[in-house]
Design an enzyme around this catalytic site. Structure first.
Site, PDB file in Angstrom:
ATOM      1  N   HIS A  51       1.573   4.420  -2.925  1.00 15.93           N
ATOM      2  CA  HIS A  51       1.579   5.728  -2.507  1.00 15.93           C
ATOM      3  C   HIS A  51       2.613   6.189  -3.525  1.00 15.93           C
ATOM      4  O   HIS A  51       2.505   7.251  -4.236  1.00 15.93           O
ATOM      5  CB  HIS A  51       1.319   6.191  -1.235  1.00 15.93           C
ATOM      6  N   HIS A  91       0.839  -1.331  -0.035  1.00 17.01           N
ATOM      7  CA  HIS A  91       0.124  -0.196   0.000  1.00 17.01           C
ATOM      8  C   HIS A  91       0.903   1.422   0.187  1.00 17.01           C
ATOM      9  O   HIS A  91       0.520   2.321  -0.626  1.00 17.01           O
ATOM     10  CB  HIS A  91      -1.006  -0.068   1.179  1.00 17.01           C
ATOM     11  N   GLU A  92       1.999   1.342   0.935  1.00 13.78           N
ATOM     12  CA  GLU A  92       2.958   2.446   0.834  1.00 13.78           C
ATOM     13  C   GLU A  92       3.600   2.576  -0.272  1.00 13.78           C
ATOM     14  O   GLU A  92       3.898   3.837  -0.748  1.00 13.78           O
ATOM     15  CB  GLU A  92       3.741   2.342   2.105  1.00 13.78           C
ATOM     16  N   GLU A 120      -6.387   6.822  -1.148  1.00  9.29           N
ATOM     17  CA  GLU A 120      -6.314   5.639  -0.489  1.00  9.29           C
ATOM     18  C   GLU A 120      -6.871   4.427  -1.301  1.00  9.29           C
ATOM     19  O   GLU A 120      -6.325   3.433  -1.115  1.00  9.29           O
ATOM     20  CB  GLU A 120      -7.060   5.838   0.876  1.00  9.29           C
TER      21      GLU A 120
END
EC number: 3.4.24.-
Length: 293
Positions: free
Chosen positions: A144, A140-141, A219
């Site tokens: 980003h 997930h990071e 997100e």
């Protein structure tokens, strides 16, 4: 959460007030539209770009995150190798990997560009998540970073700040003229500057709503990216773990928007949340269209 929102709003308001004072001293107002646009852009983008360039340094300082330069444990080695593998799959440079002391399950990514980023996880995450769940959080990071979310957020905030500065002065000039009549010398009185400050606060609230709306959208994209890098079931399991252990974030306000844990709020407060509610994120991943957000 509300105190962090208030801090965010007050910080942006302080930037706008400072811009107003300097522009007033320089004699820039709505009457000289060209100068107004130039000065508004300088102040609107200046703070955002400086914050972006200093984001890694400030994040490390604010959280006390310790970058892993030489892995000393199996956990640290796993963290570095997992981020390395995911970064290669996402087509970005290897981010710095760090651990910060925090009881909650959380992680964040920040940095000025895709090839110069920082991915940090809390000690609470390492203690309370399985390796598969932690892998999804890292994905997930990394997503980003690959999506350029930090840069996009900085540019969006710069545009919004510029819009607030200009619109407040244009509308303030119209209102001041209506209330006091046309002045022969064209000068603005104290009432004009008071009106502008109030309008900056009001327009700043709407600008923050727009920025937080975009933050919530990113997100969903990062969740989908994490699902691609680590596996959809792992990403769902990670979010479900977050929902079971969700509590007040201890991340500082300046990096909270980049953490994985979502906020909670009702009514108008939901408009100021940087993250969607976790049930919505889980439902999005479970749906057939989870990879297209």
């Amino acid at each position: 959460m509300f105190s962090r929102i208030a801090l965010f709003l007050l910080t942006n308001l302080a930037v706008l007030v400072l811009a107003g004072i300097v522009m007033s001293l320089l004699g820039v107002n709505s009457a000289s539209m060209g100068g107004l646009l130039v000065m508004a852009a300088i102040f609107g983008f200046g703070g955002s770009l400086i914050s972006l360039l200093l984001s890694k340094f400030m994040a490390k300082r604010a959280t006390g995150a310790q970058v892993i330069t030489e892995p000393r444990t199996l956990t640290e080695r796993w963290l570095v190798e997992t981020v390395r593998r995911q970064a290669q799959a996402a087509g970005i440079g290897m981010p710095e990997v760090a651990i910060y002391d925090g009881p909650e399950i959380n992680a964040f990514a920040t940095g000025a560009n895709r090839n110069n980023a920082l991915v940090a996880v809390s000690t609470g995450l390492l203690q309370n998540m399985s390796q598969e769940e932690a892998e999804a959080v890292l994905g997930h990071e990394v997503s980003h970073v690959a999506n350029g979310d930090m840069v996009t957020m900085a540019l969006l905030q710069g545009v919004l700040n510029t819009f607030v500065i200009v619109l407040a002065r244009v509308v303030g000039g119209v209102v001041d003229t209506y209330l006091s009549g046309n002045r022969e010398d064209g000068r603005r009185g104290l009432a004009y500057f008071a009106i502008v400050m109030v309008l900056e606060l009001i327009f700043g609230l709407f600008a923050t709503m727009i920025a937080m709306w975009f933050s919530r959208r990113r997100e969903f994209r990062a969740d989908a990216g994490g699902a691609q890098l680590a596996g959809r079931q792992k990403m769902i399991a990670a979010l479900e773990r977050l929902s079971l252990n969700h509590g007040q974030s201890t991340l500082p306000a300046q990096v909270e928007a980049f953490g994985i844990a979502g906020g909670m709020g009702q009514g108008l407060r939901k408009l100021f949340l940087s993250h969607p509610p976790l049930p919505e994120r889980i439902a999005a991943l479970k749906s057939a269209n989870a990879t297209v957000v």
